[in-house]
Each structure stands twice: as C-alpha cells, then as structure tokens.
Enzyme design. Sequence first.
Site, short mmCIF file in Angstrom:
data_model
loop_
_atom_site.label_atom_id
_atom_site.label_comp_id
_atom_site.label_asym_id
_atom_site.label_seq_id
_atom_site.Cartn_x
_atom_site.Cartn_y
_atom_site.Cartn_z
N ASP A 1 0.86 -1.18 0.00
CA ASP A 1 0.00 0.00 0.00
C ASP A 1 0.90 1.24 0.00
O ASP A 1 2.12 1.11 -0.05
CB ASP A 1 -0.92 0.00 1.24
CG ASP A 1 -0.16 0.16 2.54
OD1 ASP A 1 1.09 0.25 2.53
OD2 ASP A 1 -0.80 0.22 3.60
N ASP B 1 1.47 4.76 2.28
CA ASP B 1 1.10 5.39 3.55
C ASP B 1 1.53 6.86 3.57
O ASP B 1 2.67 7.17 3.23
CB ASP B 1 1.80 4.67 4.71
CG ASP B 1 1.59 3.16 4.67
OD1 ASP B 1 0.47 2.73 4.97
OD2 ASP B 1 2.55 2.43 4.32
N ASP C 1 -3.26 4.67 2.70
CA ASP C 1 -3.62 5.05 4.07
C ASP C 1 -3.20 6.49 4.32
O ASP C 1 -2.09 6.89 3.97
CB ASP C 1 -2.88 4.17 5.10
CG ASP C 1 -3.39 2.73 5.10
OD1 ASP C 1 -4.50 2.49 4.60
OD2 ASP C 1 -2.66 1.87 5.61
N1 DCT Z 1 2.94 -0.27 11.82
C1 DCT Z 1 3.27 -0.59 13.13
N2 DCT Z 1 2.63 -1.59 13.75
C2 DCT Z 1 1.72 -2.32 13.11
C3 DCT Z 1 1.37 -2.02 11.79
C4 DCT Z 1 2.02 -0.99 11.16
O1 DCT Z 1 4.11 0.06 13.72
N3 DCT Z 1 1.12 -3.33 13.76
C5 DCT Z 1 3.63 0.82 11.16
C6 DCT Z 1 4.91 0.35 10.56
C7 DCT Z 1 4.75 0.53 9.10
C8 DCT Z 1 3.56 1.45 8.94
O2 DCT Z 1 2.83 1.36 10.12
C9 DCT Z 1 2.75 1.12 7.73
O3 DCT Z 1 2.28 -0.21 7.78
P1 DCT Z 1 2.34 -1.16 6.51
O4 DCT Z 1 1.88 -0.44 5.30
O5 DCT Z 1 1.63 -2.42 6.87
O6 DCT Z 1 3.89 -1.50 6.43
P2 DCT Z 1 4.98 -1.15 5.33
O7 DCT Z 1 6.27 -1.26 6.00
O8 DCT Z 1 4.64 0.13 4.66
O9 DCT Z 1 4.85 -2.36 4.32
P3 DCT Z 1 4.43 -2.32 2.78
O10 DCT Z 1 5.63 -1.77 2.09
O11 DCT Z 1 4.12 -3.72 2.40
O12 DCT Z 1 3.23 -1.43 2.67
MG MG Z 2 2.81 0.41 3.62
#
Ligand code: DCT
Ligand code: MG
Length: 399
Positions: free
Chosen positions: A233, A235, A323
């Site tokens: 996704d 963010d 997000d």
């Molecule tokens: N986060 C966190 N604890 C969680 C979920 C998320 O601290 N339980 C934080 C860390 C990363 C951020 O939120 C965004 O989450 P993701 O989009 O799920 O992670 P990402 O590292 O951006 O992975 P991707 O590249 O696959 O989107």
């Molecule tokens: Mg992400």
Amino acid sequence: LDISWFTDSMREGRPVAVETKHLIQDTLPEASTPTAVVSVSQYACQRRTTTENNNKTFTDAFEVLAERYELNEIEGPCLAFRRAASVLKSLPWAVRSLGATQDLPCLGEHTKSVMEEILQNGRSFEVERILSDERFQTLKLFTSVFGVGPKTADKWYRRGLRSFNDVLADSSIQLNRMQQSGFLHYEDISRAVSKAEARALRNIIDKAVHAITPDAVLALTGGFRRGKEFGHDVDFIVTTPEPGEEETLIPKVINRLTKQGILLYTEYQASTFDMSKLPCHRFEAMDHFAKCFLILRLEGSQVEGGLHIAEGDSRGWRAVRVDLVAPPMDRYAFALLGWTGSRQFERDLRRYARMERQMLLDNHALYDKTKKELLAATTEKDIFAHLGLEYIEPWQRNA
Ligand code: DCT
Ligand code: MG
C-alpha cells in the site's frame, strides 16, 4: 497497513535479557565474515538494516514459521522467529555456517536447527511441511483479502471453505463493506505497488491537501520512505500548523477525491486522540489520530514509466490501497517515526524505551517514567536523542 490484522494483533513480547550492546555495524568489514570484536544489538533500533538482505533464504523460512505461529495465535515463537529474521537482515554478510552465528543475539535452538537444515540441504523440511499444509494455505489465501483477518479466515476454514468461490457461493456469509471491496479489487490490491505509482499517488494527495490548506504538510511514510521498491500500500501523514485543523483535513481530502471520481473505497476513522489521556500505559495496536483506509483509482497516464500491471491488462488504470493519517502538528514527529516502520523496528524502539530507558514510546508521545514527564520532539532526531540512541535513517530501518 493491514487493518484487518489489528483487531487481534499481538502484544509485544517481554525480552529475556536486558543487556545493551553498542551499534558498531558501521565498522564491519564489507561482505566478508564477521570478525571477533563485532557485536550486534538485540534491539533492531540499534542496528542499521537496509533493503539489501544477504540472508534471504533464512529470513524467508523464518517468516513462514512466524506466520504459522501468528495464524495459530502463538505469540512467543512467532516473535522469536521475527526477531531472528530481523537480526539476519541487518548483517552485511551472508551466513555460511552455524559457527558464524555464535555471537549473534536472538537466535534460539529452534531457529538454529532450521538454519542448520537449510545450510545442509538448501531447504527446511519444517517450512515445506507448513507451505504444503492445507490449513496454512487456506488461511494465507483468505487473509490476503483486504478486510479479512485471521479470525474470519479461521471461521471460514472451519466451515469447510477452501477457495474464494466457496466463500462467495456461501449464502450464509455476510461480507462487510471492506471485504466486498477486497474481493472486488482483489487482483489489483494483491499486486505490489511500485515506487513510481507511490510517487504518482503522492502528487495526487499533495494537490488535494494543498488545495484545502496551502500550508499543509505531507509526508510519504511506510515502506516507501524506507526506500523499498515495492509495497502493499502507500502510507501518508498529513497535517497542518493550525491546531485542530488537522482533524477536518482527511474528510476534506476524501470529499475532493470523491469529486475527482477516483475514490473506490473509503473507511474513515475520526480522531479519538486526547492529549490529557497521555501517556498510555498499555500497548495499543492502533494510534488514535484521524485516519482513513482508501482504495484509489490510479490512471496509467499519471505514472512515470506506466502502471505495474499484468501483461495484457488494457484498462489503463489500477486500484491501489492508500492510508492517510492526520496527527496534530506537535505529534507529527512521533506519528512519522511510528508510521515509517518497519514493524520490527517499531517494536524494538518501544521495547528499548521501556527496558533500557524506563520510557514509554508510541505514535503519540514519549514519556519519561522516572521524570514523570512527556518529552517534546519536532523531529525524529529529537526522539532518538531523548532515547539516547544513534540516529538511524529511514532507509536503515528495514528491520
Ligand atoms: N505499523 C506498526 N505496527 C503495526 C502495523 C504498522 O508500527 N502493527 C507501522 C509500521 C509501518 C507502517 O505502520 C505502515 O504499515 P504497513 O503499510 O503495513 O507496512 P509497510 O512497511 O509500509 O509495508 P508495505 O511496504 O508492504 O506497505
Ligand atoms: Mg505500507
């Protein structure tokens, strides 16, 4: 962010050792075997982990094992494998013998036996057994749908459902709005988002927030801020210097995107953030800032080099998960640090704060339990400094 996992997301495990080791990975000889003096911290926030992983065979295997435990809600071993994977990811060298790992933290008996198997046979039979297990395969399939968490997936599995067709044909199943969108856009959202696509979305969101408030601040966070080439996704953090105005920012952005006709799905959560309720003493998986989980329609013409889509896909657009989170400006640094990740990096920052500094860190604030006060920060560097940690750049946080 995988929102469906939040409802039953795990607590952080308590560490066994409270020993602090210093970060000296910078001094490791490049691409060679480790020398005796090198010590690797048990905390990911004291290691520099880029996207280059020299131990992918091991870490992929550990991830499967961690997922198996996660799906079975067995926290301890799940976290142990995630920690072990994270340590190996930080190494600038490839592990070629078990002997080379003897000074590394977080590698337990089970972890080492899996590594030994891989070193000897090139693969782990335990991992292969998991990968070919029907329950594991089905739960992985079901939880790959936006809006389907492990509880729902397990419920469907216990009903005897094994495929998407089984789920969609079962008239007793009421999919919620999120799950309906998850199935509708499944192909698109299960396909990785490229950096170029993330940049195109940044432009779209940037135009939207600045049309609303000229002095708005927008930051790309998550994996793309850490320098990843692909993500599941995109963010973003948005805020404005005017206190309170950040709370209305997201609804206004949503309005604009709706008018543009590119909003395919939206789940908005109003802020429940209350400064007077800080610090929060128990671990909460999700912060209290205003946020939304979106699916946006991204046009190929807006992406430099084109969309990351299947060959033969001639629609000219794709759906992408986005997000947005909107903290107040004085909470910006904490939100940025929290949303940049990685998950393991965040877990260890909080664990380090608690175990080594008697402080509480979350996406809202840093609290010093000894001084009984909240510590102010306008940048991530301020937070690292409060924690007495060397600053780790976002691209070194791929723990
Ligand atoms: N986060 C966190 N604890 C969680 C979920 C998320 O601290 N339980 C934080 C860390 C990363 C951020 O939120 C965004 O989450 P993701 O989009 O799920 O992670 P990402 O590292 O951006 O992975 P991707 O590249 O696959 O989107
Ligand atoms: Mg992400």
